[in-house]
Design an enzyme around this catalytic site. Structure first.
Site, mmCIF file in Angstrom:
data_model
loop_
_atom_site.group_PDB
_atom_site.id
_atom_site.type_symbol
_atom_site.label_atom_id
_atom_site.label_comp_id
_atom_site.label_asym_id
_atom_site.label_seq_id
_atom_site.Cartn_x
_atom_site.Cartn_y
_atom_site.Cartn_z
ATOM 1 N N HIS A 63 8.724 49.899 -10.443
ATOM 2 C CA HIS A 63 8.260 51.240 -10.829
ATOM 3 C C HIS A 63 7.948 51.307 -12.321
ATOM 4 C CE1 HIS A 63 8.744 55.761 -9.808
ATOM 5 N NE2 HIS A 63 7.996 55.632 -10.893
ATOM 6 N N ARG A 67 -0.425 53.082 -17.716
ATOM 7 C CA ARG A 67 -1.332 54.065 -18.354
ATOM 8 C C ARG A 67 -2.790 53.631 -18.464
ATOM 9 N NH1 ARG A 67 2.165 57.714 -16.992
ATOM 10 N NH2 ARG A 67 3.872 58.136 -18.448
ATOM 11 N N ASN A 97 -0.883 56.762 -10.960
ATOM 12 C CA ASN A 97 -1.275 58.020 -11.606
ATOM 13 C C ASN A 97 -1.934 57.786 -12.969
ATOM 14 O OD1 ASN A 97 1.194 57.191 -12.689
ATOM 15 N ND2 ASN A 97 1.940 59.267 -13.020
ATOM 16 N N ASP A 155 3.242 58.918 -6.720
ATOM 17 C CA ASP A 155 4.284 59.120 -7.745
ATOM 18 C C ASP A 155 3.821 60.028 -8.879
ATOM 19 O OD1 ASP A 155 6.898 58.628 -8.879
ATOM 20 O OD2 ASP A 155 5.826 57.580 -10.446
ATOM 21 N N HIS A 182 8.151 59.676 -4.428
ATOM 22 C CA HIS A 182 8.775 60.461 -5.505
ATOM 23 C C HIS A 182 9.281 61.713 -4.804
ATOM 24 C CE1 HIS A 182 8.634 62.636 -9.567
ATOM 25 N NE2 HIS A 182 8.789 63.605 -8.685
ATOM 26 N N ASP A 307 11.081 52.848 -14.085
ATOM 27 C CA ASP A 307 10.255 54.045 -14.285
ATOM 28 C C ASP A 307 9.777 54.121 -15.743
ATOM 29 O OD1 ASP A 307 8.806 56.327 -13.815
ATOM 30 O OD2 ASP A 307 10.541 57.645 -13.532
HETATM 31 ZN ZN ZN Z 1 8.276 59.576 -10.041
#
Ligand code: ZN
Length: 426
Positions: A63, A67, A97, A155, A182, A307
């Protein structure tokens, strides 16, 4: 050829923990033998003396947020994977994302092209579950699988509705892809910036209850039962969620979960009016952390995942309420695991290595072991090397870590990816 000699080789796949030499030829391990026995065979090989260090299979981070494309002022595949290598990770799964969202094969291919051009470690993209992660229609999952994704996720938020989550699971099951969720009931969590509790009340900050996470986990476990899909719960933070996962495993469902270093280290009482303590899910209650430590020890938790969520200072250096969620994770993950889990004697070294290697590999349906013929992805670390984390020295483009200035015992000493030294601590 590369000879890594005299290291304490800890390999969860075989359960072995012994002094070994490892000989690497090109991208693969060719021999593993008792320490001192391979020097003769390795004439002319580059030698790394790992005496006093642990040699583990290469760490996998399930995870991370790299970017790129679209938010290169916060991180790029090049800077993010350099930070990952410094953290001992040989492979990182990057969440979709980005801008644009990785919801089609051309974005997946772009990420993999950028990784080939300049990544320090392997990059395994995760595709969006829904188009634009908007929760309305399926993303182009089959085409992305063809292009190289290893899982699907929306996510940043949950898959918006139970109906769509069911479709994603049915579709992903047919492609044998895990669905990474998520878990958050967005109606309960709306407007919240930290965990709801005495601390949020005292600080006057809007809180989300633990139930916001656990309700969504329960929904998805039901859907995993319905569809027989592989469901993986991301950054699990609440005791109630862990109980759901434990029951699902007892029922024989293919449900797995990960926990982040910040959630097993910090709690809501540690939150300051400082956006470096703002992440989603937020730092949880003391009893949640205790439950996570238990789950890490007893096998309910499958993986430690960072994360890693870089945000450039201009975005993060604002009032707590307005700052985006997320903190850096790669460079402190192992040190925090040693500090919180191994040094206090809560969890064995073997189990912690499993949580960084075979555990996440299993979530992805892969193997991870140190044996002839395997890719030479190896993480060499010290259990006691004393150092202080200075975020200004980070390879990341961002600086958002609550652990800046923290002293640690134990650190990655070398990260080897496909037989190439991607990082070496000097
Ligand atoms: Zn998340």
């Amino acid at each position: 050829m590369l000879l890594i000699k005299n290291g304490r080789v800890v390999d969860p796949a075989s359960g072995s923990d012994a002094a070994r030499d490892i000989l690497v030829d090109g991208e693969k391990v060719v021999e593993v033998a008792p320490a001192g026995s391979l020097a003769g065979r390795a004439q002319g090989a580059e030698t790394f003396d790992a005496a006093g260090f642990v040699v583990a299979p290469g760490f996998i981070d399930l995870h991370a947020h790299l970017r790129e494309p679209g938010q290169e002022s916060s991180e790029t595949i090049e800077t993010g994977t350099r930070a990952a290598a410094r953290g001992g990770f040989t492979a990182v799964c990057c969440m979709p994302n980005t801008k644009p969202v990785n919801d089609n094969a051309s974005v997946t291919r772009f990420i993999l092209d950028r990784a080939r051009a300049g990544a320090s470690v392997r990059v395994w993209p995760i595709g969006a579950a829904s188009a634009g992660s908007k929760g309305e229609a399926l993303a182009e999952i089959a085409a992305m699988r063809e292009a190289g994704i290893v899982a699907v996720s929306d996510d940043g938020k949950p898959i918006a509705t139970a109906k769509l989550a069911r479709q994603v699971m049915e579709y992903s099951r047919s492609l044998d892809l895990p669905v990474i969720e998520h878990s958050e009931d967005v109606s309960l969590a709306a407007g919240a910036v930290m965990r709801e509790g005495v601390t949020s009340i005292r600080m006057g900050l809007a809180g989300m209850p633990a139930a916001a996470e656990a309700i969504c986990v329960a929904r998805d476990v039901q859907l995993a039962a319905l569809t027989e899909a592989r469901l993986h719960i991301a950054h699990l933070s609440a005791k109630a969620s862990l109980d759901e996962v434990r029951r699902a495993k007892q029922r024989g469902l293919r449900v797995t979960c990960e926990v982040t270093p910040h959630h097993f280290t910090l709690i809501d009482e540690d939150v300051r009016y400082d956006s470096r303590f703002k992440m989603n899910p937020p730092l949880a209650a003391r009893e949640d952390r205790e439950a996570l430590l238990q789950g890490l020890a007893d096998g309910t938790v499958d993986a430690i995942a960072t994360d890693h969520a870089p945000h450039e200072p201009a975005l993060k250096d604002v009032e707590f309420d307005r700052a985006p969620f997320g903190i850096l994770g790669f460079e402190t993950a192992l040190a925090l695991a040693l500090e919180q889990l191994v040094h206090p004697g809560r969890i064995s070294l073997m189990r912690v290595v499993e949580l960084f290697t075979t555990g996440p590999a299993r979530v992805l349906g892969r193997e991870r072991k140190i044996a002839p013929g395997q890719p030479a992805d190896l993480t060499v670390f010290s259990m006691d090397h004393a150092w202080t984390y200075d975020v200004n020295q980070s390879a990341s483009r961002s600086r958002n870590s609550p652990f800046d200035g923290r002293g640690f015992q134990g650190a990655p000493m070398a990260t080897i990816v496909g037989g190439r030294v991607a990082y070496r601590r000097t």
